[in-house]
Write a protein that holds these residues in place. Structure first.
Motif, PDB file in Angstrom:
ATOM      1  N   UNK A  98       3.598   0.878   6.126  1.00  0.00           N
ATOM      2  CA  UNK A  98       3.103   1.988   5.313  1.00  0.00           C
ATOM      3  C   UNK A  98       3.860   2.088   3.987  1.00  0.00           C
ATOM      4  N   UNK A  99       5.176   2.034   4.033  1.00  0.00           N
ATOM      5  CA  UNK A  99       5.964   2.148   2.807  1.00  0.00           C
ATOM      6  C   UNK A  99       5.629   1.026   1.827  1.00  0.00           C
ATOM      7  N   UNK A 100       5.473  -0.169   2.332  1.00  0.00           N
ATOM      8  CA  UNK A 100       5.150  -1.316   1.473  1.00  0.00           C
ATOM      9  C   UNK A 100       3.767  -1.146   0.845  1.00  0.00           C
ATOM     10  N   UNK A 101       2.814  -0.672   1.619  1.00  0.00           N
ATOM     11  CA  UNK A 101       1.464  -0.477   1.105  1.00  0.00           C
ATOM     12  C   UNK A 101       1.410   0.653   0.068  1.00  0.00           C
ATOM     13  N   UNK A 102       2.136   1.729   0.318  1.00  0.00           N
ATOM     14  CA  UNK A 102       2.175   2.822  -0.658  1.00  0.00           C
ATOM     15  C   UNK A 102       2.773   2.314  -1.959  1.00  0.00           C
ATOM     16  N   UNK A 103       3.865   1.556  -1.870  1.00  0.00           N
ATOM     17  CA  UNK A 103       4.496   0.995  -3.060  1.00  0.00           C
ATOM     18  C   UNK A 103       3.536   0.059  -3.796  1.00  0.00           C
ATOM     19  N   UNK A 104       2.784  -0.738  -3.055  1.00  0.00           N
ATOM     20  CA  UNK A 104       1.808  -1.651  -3.658  1.00  0.00           C
ATOM     21  C   UNK A 104       0.783  -0.869  -4.496  1.00  0.00           C
ATOM     22  N   UNK A 105       0.200   0.160  -3.911  1.00  0.00           N
ATOM     23  CA  UNK A 105      -0.831   0.938  -4.616  1.00  0.00           C
ATOM     24  C   UNK A 105      -0.234   1.748  -5.757  1.00  0.00           C
ATOM     25  N   UNK A 106       0.955   2.299  -5.553  1.00  0.00           N
ATOM     26  CA  UNK A 106       1.599   3.078  -6.606  1.00  0.00           C
ATOM     27  C   UNK A 106       1.982   2.185  -7.798  1.00  0.00           C
ATOM     28  N   UNK A 107       2.507   1.012  -7.515  1.00  0.00           N
ATOM     29  CA  UNK A 107       2.852   0.071  -8.586  1.00  0.00           C
ATOM     30  C   UNK A 107       1.599  -0.356  -9.347  1.00  0.00           C
ATOM     31  N   UNK A 108       0.530  -0.614  -8.612  1.00  0.00           N
ATOM     32  CA  UNK A 108      -0.740  -0.961  -9.248  1.00  0.00           C
ATOM     33  C   UNK A 108      -1.251   0.155 -10.139  1.00  0.00           C
ATOM     34  N   UNK A 109      -1.110   1.381  -9.675  1.00  0.00           N
ATOM     35  CA  UNK A 109      -1.550   2.537 -10.476  1.00  0.00           C
ATOM     36  C   UNK A 109      -0.714   2.658 -11.745  1.00  0.00           C
ATOM     37  N   UNK A 110       0.584   2.419 -11.633  1.00  0.00           N
ATOM     38  CA  UNK A 110       1.457   2.441 -12.815  1.00  0.00           C
ATOM     39  C   UNK A 110       0.983   1.410 -13.850  1.00  0.00           C
TER      40      UNK A 110
END
Length: 126
Positions: free
Chosen positions: A4-16
């Motif tokens: 979950x943490x890795x996936x949240x970071x993936x989507x958040x980084x993409x949004x940035x």
């Protein structure tokens, strides 16, 4: 089971990254592309919220209201109106026969600023 943490970071980084792309497009007067990236930014941060809540990969949808619902995000009236407007701009690049009309500089600035505000609000909630 997903990380979950890795996936949240993936989507958040993409949004940035999409927020940066939107800013670059806005600064270069590429307003239609700017709003496409605005949509993509909000889509990705909402997908981070979906992962956080469901602990599953988000569905392959581009519909902001659907993602917000799955994530349990309650937008106020103005936010709801805005994401409905922003939804039109997800078509550029995906479905070329359905291009929305080119926004003028005033509308693009308004939508870009609203995207920045919504994005910041969603990041705080993440």
């Amino acid at each position: 089971m997903i990380n979950v943490k890795k996936q949240i970071l993936y989507w958040e980084t993409g949004a940035d990254e999409e927020m940066l792309n939107a800013k670059i497009m806005f600064e270069n007067h590429r307003f239609l592309a700017c709003l496409f990236f605005c949509h993509l930014c909000i889509e990705k941060i909402l997908k981070a919220h979906v992962v956080k809540i469901t602990e599953e990969h988000p569905s392959r949808t581009h519909i902001l209201s659907s993602l917000a619902e799955k994530a349990g995000i309650d937008f106020d009236y103005e936010q709801d109106k805005f994401i409905a407007k922003l939804q039109l701009y997800q078509l550029e690049g995906r479905y070329p026969e359905m291009f929305p009309s080119d926004p003028d500089a005033i509308k693009a600035k308004e939508y870009f600023e609203q995207t920045v505000n919504l994005y910041k609000w969603l990041k705080v909630k993440l």
